[in-house]
Each structure stands twice: as C-alpha cells, then as structure tokens.
Design an enzyme around this catalytic site. Structure first.
Site, PDB file in Angstrom:
ATOM      1  N   ASP A  19     -12.573  -1.335   5.942  1.00  0.00           N
ATOM      2  CA  ASP A  19     -13.506  -0.249   5.606  1.00  0.00           C
ATOM      3  C   ASP A  19     -14.951  -0.731   5.718  1.00  0.00           C
ATOM      4  O   ASP A  19     -15.249  -1.892   5.445  1.00  0.00           O
ATOM      5  CB  ASP A  19     -13.211   0.223   4.174  1.00  0.00           C
ATOM      6  CG  ASP A  19     -13.835   1.568   3.867  1.00  0.00           C
ATOM      7  OD1 ASP A  19     -14.351   2.230   4.799  1.00  0.00           O
ATOM      8  OD2 ASP A  19     -13.819   1.966   2.686  1.00  0.00           O
ATOM      9  N   ARG A  23     -21.011   2.111   7.613  1.00  0.00           N
ATOM     10  CA  ARG A  23     -22.154   1.599   6.835  1.00  0.00           C
ATOM     11  C   ARG A  23     -22.772   0.382   7.508  1.00  0.00           C
ATOM     12  O   ARG A  23     -23.980   0.183   7.496  1.00  0.00           O
ATOM     13  CB  ARG A  23     -21.702   1.262   5.401  1.00  0.00           C
ATOM     14  CG  ARG A  23     -21.667   2.481   4.503  1.00  0.00           C
ATOM     15  CD  ARG A  23     -20.866   2.237   3.264  1.00  0.00           C
ATOM     16  NE  ARG A  23     -19.435   2.342   3.539  1.00  0.00           N
ATOM     17  CZ  ARG A  23     -18.480   2.032   2.683  1.00  0.00           C
ATOM     18  NH1 ARG A  23     -18.799   1.565   1.490  1.00  0.00           N
ATOM     19  NH2 ARG A  23     -17.213   2.175   3.002  1.00  0.00           N
ATOM     20  N   HIS A  36     -17.511   0.539  14.797  1.00  0.00           N
ATOM     21  CA  HIS A  36     -16.076   0.429  15.089  1.00  0.00           C
ATOM     22  C   HIS A  36     -15.816  -0.677  16.110  1.00  0.00           C
ATOM     23  O   HIS A  36     -14.849  -1.424  16.001  1.00  0.00           O
ATOM     24  CB  HIS A  36     -15.531   1.766  15.596  1.00  0.00           C
ATOM     25  CG  HIS A  36     -15.540   2.838  14.543  1.00  0.00           C
ATOM     26  ND1 HIS A  36     -15.118   2.605  13.248  1.00  0.00           N
ATOM     27  CD2 HIS A  36     -15.926   4.144  14.578  1.00  0.00           C
ATOM     28  CE1 HIS A  36     -15.231   3.727  12.542  1.00  0.00           C
ATOM     29  NE2 HIS A  36     -15.734   4.673  13.323  1.00  0.00           N
ATOM     30  N   GLU A  66      -5.324  11.054   8.234  1.00  0.00           N
ATOM     31  CA  GLU A  66      -6.466  11.892   7.811  1.00  0.00           C
ATOM     32  C   GLU A  66      -7.703  11.670   8.702  1.00  0.00           C
ATOM     33  O   GLU A  66      -8.639  12.466   8.687  1.00  0.00           O
ATOM     34  CB  GLU A  66      -6.852  11.600   6.350  1.00  0.00           C
ATOM     35  CG  GLU A  66      -5.859  12.127   5.317  1.00  0.00           C
ATOM     36  CD  GLU A  66      -4.529  11.383   5.293  1.00  0.00           C
ATOM     37  OE1 GLU A  66      -4.543  10.137   5.429  1.00  0.00           O
ATOM     38  OE2 GLU A  66      -3.484  12.038   5.179  1.00  0.00           O
ATOM     39  N   LEU A 130       1.615 -15.521  14.403  1.00  0.00           N
ATOM     40  CA  LEU A 130       1.282 -14.425  13.476  1.00  0.00           C
ATOM     41  C   LEU A 130       1.894 -13.098  13.952  1.00  0.00           C
ATOM     42  O   LEU A 130       1.881 -12.816  15.150  1.00  0.00           O
ATOM     43  CB  LEU A 130      -0.253 -14.287  13.415  1.00  0.00           C
ATOM     44  CG  LEU A 130      -0.792 -13.138  12.568  1.00  0.00           C
ATOM     45  CD1 LEU A 130      -0.681 -13.480  11.082  1.00  0.00           C
ATOM     46  CD2 LEU A 130      -2.252 -12.838  12.922  1.00  0.00           C
ATOM     47  N   ARG A 182      -9.090  -4.661   0.426  1.00  0.00           N
ATOM     48  CA  ARG A 182      -9.903  -3.568   0.960  1.00  0.00           C
ATOM     49  C   ARG A 182     -11.344  -4.034   1.006  1.00  0.00           C
ATOM     50  O   ARG A 182     -11.873  -4.539   0.013  1.00  0.00           O
ATOM     51  CB  ARG A 182      -9.794  -2.302   0.113  1.00  0.00           C
ATOM     52  CG  ARG A 182     -10.594  -1.156   0.741  1.00  0.00           C
ATOM     53  CD  ARG A 182     -10.339   0.189   0.110  1.00  0.00           C
ATOM     54  NE  ARG A 182     -11.038   1.223   0.873  1.00  0.00           N
ATOM     55  CZ  ARG A 182     -10.629   2.455   1.048  1.00  0.00           C
ATOM     56  NH1 ARG A 182      -9.510   2.853   0.513  1.00  0.00           N
ATOM     57  NH2 ARG A 182     -11.342   3.317   1.760  1.00  0.00           N
TER      58      ARG A 182
HETATM   59  C1  FPP Z   1     -13.205   2.613   8.253  1.00  0.00           C
HETATM   60  O1  FPP Z   1     -14.601   2.479   8.254  1.00  0.00           O
HETATM   61  C2  FPP Z   1     -12.695   2.212   9.547  1.00  0.00           C
HETATM   62  C3  FPP Z   1     -11.954   2.988  10.370  1.00  0.00           C
HETATM   63  C4  FPP Z   1     -11.557   4.375  10.048  1.00  0.00           C
HETATM   64  C5  FPP Z   1     -11.523   2.494  11.677  1.00  0.00           C
HETATM   65  C6  FPP Z   1     -11.044   1.089  11.679  1.00  0.00           C
HETATM   66  C7  FPP Z   1     -10.884   0.648  13.063  1.00  0.00           C
HETATM   67  C8  FPP Z   1     -11.252  -0.553  13.535  1.00  0.00           C
HETATM   68  C9  FPP Z   1     -11.778  -1.658  12.724  1.00  0.00           C
HETATM   69  C10 FPP Z   1     -11.012  -0.834  14.956  1.00  0.00           C
HETATM   70  C11 FPP Z   1      -9.645  -1.415  15.078  1.00  0.00           C
HETATM   71  C12 FPP Z   1      -9.307  -1.644  16.450  1.00  0.00           C
HETATM   72  C13 FPP Z   1      -8.090  -2.001  16.866  1.00  0.00           C
HETATM   73  C14 FPP Z   1      -7.892  -2.273  18.274  1.00  0.00           C
HETATM   74  C15 FPP Z   1      -6.931  -2.098  15.985  1.00  0.00           C
HETATM   75  P1  FPP Z   1     -15.487   3.783   8.090  1.00  0.00           P
HETATM   76  O2  FPP Z   1     -15.731   4.331   9.455  1.00  0.00           O
HETATM   77  O3  FPP Z   1     -14.814   4.732   7.162  1.00  0.00           O
HETATM   78  O4  FPP Z   1     -16.773   3.173   7.486  1.00  0.00           O
HETATM   79  P2  FPP Z   1     -17.745   3.848   6.410  1.00  0.00           P
HETATM   80  O5  FPP Z   1     -16.910   4.120   5.188  1.00  0.00           O
HETATM   81  O6  FPP Z   1     -18.788   2.789   6.171  1.00  0.00           O
HETATM   82  O7  FPP Z   1     -18.294   5.080   7.039  1.00  0.00           O
END
Ligand code: FPP
Length: 234
Positions: A19, A23, A36, A66, A130, A182
């Site tokens: 998460d 931000r 991302h 979601e 892993l 988290r």
């Molecule tokens: C949450 O942060 C993150 C996500 C919803 C996407 C997570 C995806 C990745 C880390 C990429 C993974 C890639 C692969 C190939 C597996 P947020 O967008 O909710 O952040 P915020 O709460 O700060 O807005």
C-alpha cells in the site's frame, strides 16, 4: 543495515499488502501510475533478495476485486504493468529459480493476460527457490464464495471439515501466512486472505510500498520472532 533475525526460524509464508503507491507518487508530484511502476520495481527487488536469503513463500496483494472501482486509466495502467512484469518474470523464469503462482478470479482478466499467467505457472513449476504468489483480481470473500460454490457442486464427505474446505480455496496446498505486513501505516486486511489469516501475525509498517526494502522485511521478521504465538491455546 539488516536487523538480526533467526535464520532457522523464518516465517514459512509472508504476505504483504503493498500500500502507498499513490501517496509515494504524490510526494514527488508524479502521476499515480509512476507510483505503481515504482511499486512493481520494489517487488522485483524484494523477491530477488528474499530468494537469495532463503525465504520460502511470499504472497502479495497486487489487485483486489474492489480495485476495478478505480478510474479506467488507473485500472488499465495496472493491467498493462502486470502484463509487462509477468513477461519479465517469464523471461527470467529459469535464471531466477522463483516459483510463481497467481490467486484470484481469473475470469475477469483479459484472455492474453490469462495466457501469460498460465505460461508463467508452467515455466516456473519446477523451480525450488522462493514461491512468489501474486493475488490478482483477488478478494477474500470472493475466494470463499467461489470455494463454497465448488464444494456444493463437487462430491465430498459431509459434514465438510476445515481441511476439506481449504482444498477448494485458491491457496490449496500452501501454508497459511505466518506474517502479514501492510505498508503505509494502514491497519486493515482489506479483504485479503480472510480464511488464511485466522492466526497470522499482523504488522503495519510506516513505509510507502515503493520505498520498501529487504531491511524493512528483516525488521518485521525480527518483530514477528519476538512474539509468542499460541493459536488460541495457553
Ligand atoms: C495500493 O496503493 C497498491 C495497489 C492497488 C497496486 C499494487 C500494485 C503494485 C505494487 C504493482 C505490482 C506489480 C506486479 C507485477 C505484481 P494505492 O494505489 O492504494 O496507494 P495510495 O493508498 O497511497 O493511494
């Protein structure tokens, strides 16, 4: 510097709710997509280090049931990123020795992404490093409902026991997570591994996912190792 941990008592399965990408991007006045991308890179870097350090299993929450509620641009960027990174994992399948699986409802994913996921599973099936499991279009409630429906449709001895039911879940054959981390300081499970998290230790860390490094993982593992797990006993 990495915190001291007991290498003989590593959690067999760690799960991470990644998460804070948005931000992180905001901090640098960048678009959410840049967060991302940085998050996907952080995951690659972490899995390489975990594999080298002898960790056995990592499950990450990459896209929830979601997350489709986000705007189209963000959803399609995330799906493109999955394509790109899964292709990279396919290219490195033999070199990395990481076994890769995906959990979640595949039916809503684009057919081309489903093909890549199947290819990735197949190509890494015999790797014994892993085990990296990516939760993609995953929701704990959705997984349980799909499992209930499979159980109703299937043949099994009744009444159904916990171990029988677990065979219908996406996570069949894998241990429950010992530790769930988290990032970004939030303290919610957000529909992640609801069945499997029954006795997981939960650690919230005040670091945004793209900044997460092996040192953070060691810190969490050290904290995990200092806890006494009783699984409801005394
Ligand atoms: C949450 O942060 C993150 C996500 C919803 C996407 C997570 C995806 C990745 C880390 C990429 C993974 C890639 C692969 C190939 C597996 P947020 O967008 O909710 O952040 P915020 O709460 O700060 O807005």
């Amino acid at each position: 510097m990495k915190e001291q941990i007991d290498k003989n008592n590593l959690p067999a399965h760690i799960s991470i709710i990644m998460d804070g990408n948005g931000r992180w991007a905001k901090r640098f006045m960048m678009k959410r997509s840049a967060g991302h991308r940085a998050g996907a890179t952080a995951l690659r870097r972490l899995t390489e280090r975990m594999n080298a350090d002898g960790f056995k299993m990592l499950t990450v929450y990459a896209f929830s049931t979601e997350n489709w509620k986000r705007d189209d641009e963000e959803v399609s960027y995330l799906m493109g990123l999955m394509h790109e990174y899964i292709q990279q994992y396919i290219n490195d399948a033999k070199k990395n020795n990481v076994k890769m699986t995906v959990i979640g409802d595949m039916s809503r994913l684009e057919p081309s992404l489903r093909v890549k996921i199947a290819q990735l599973r197949e190509m890494t099936a015999d790797n014994d490093g892993l085990h990296l499991c990516i939760a993609l279009n995953y929701g704990g409630r959705d997984e349980i409902l799909r499992a209930v429906n499979k159980a109703i449709a299937g043949e099994h001895s009744s009444p159904l026991q916990e171990t029988d039911f677990a065979k219908y879940l996406d996570t069949v054959g894998t241990p429950d997570p010992d530790l769930i981390i988290r990032t970004s300081g939030e303290m919610r499970l957000s529909n992640f591994l609801l069945w499997q998290a029954a006795y997981s230790e939960f650690i919230a860390m005040d670091v945004l996912w793209p900044d997460f490094k092996i040192e953070h993982l060691y810190k969490a593992v050290a904290q995990y190792q200092s806890r006494e797990r009783r699984f409801g006993g005394r």
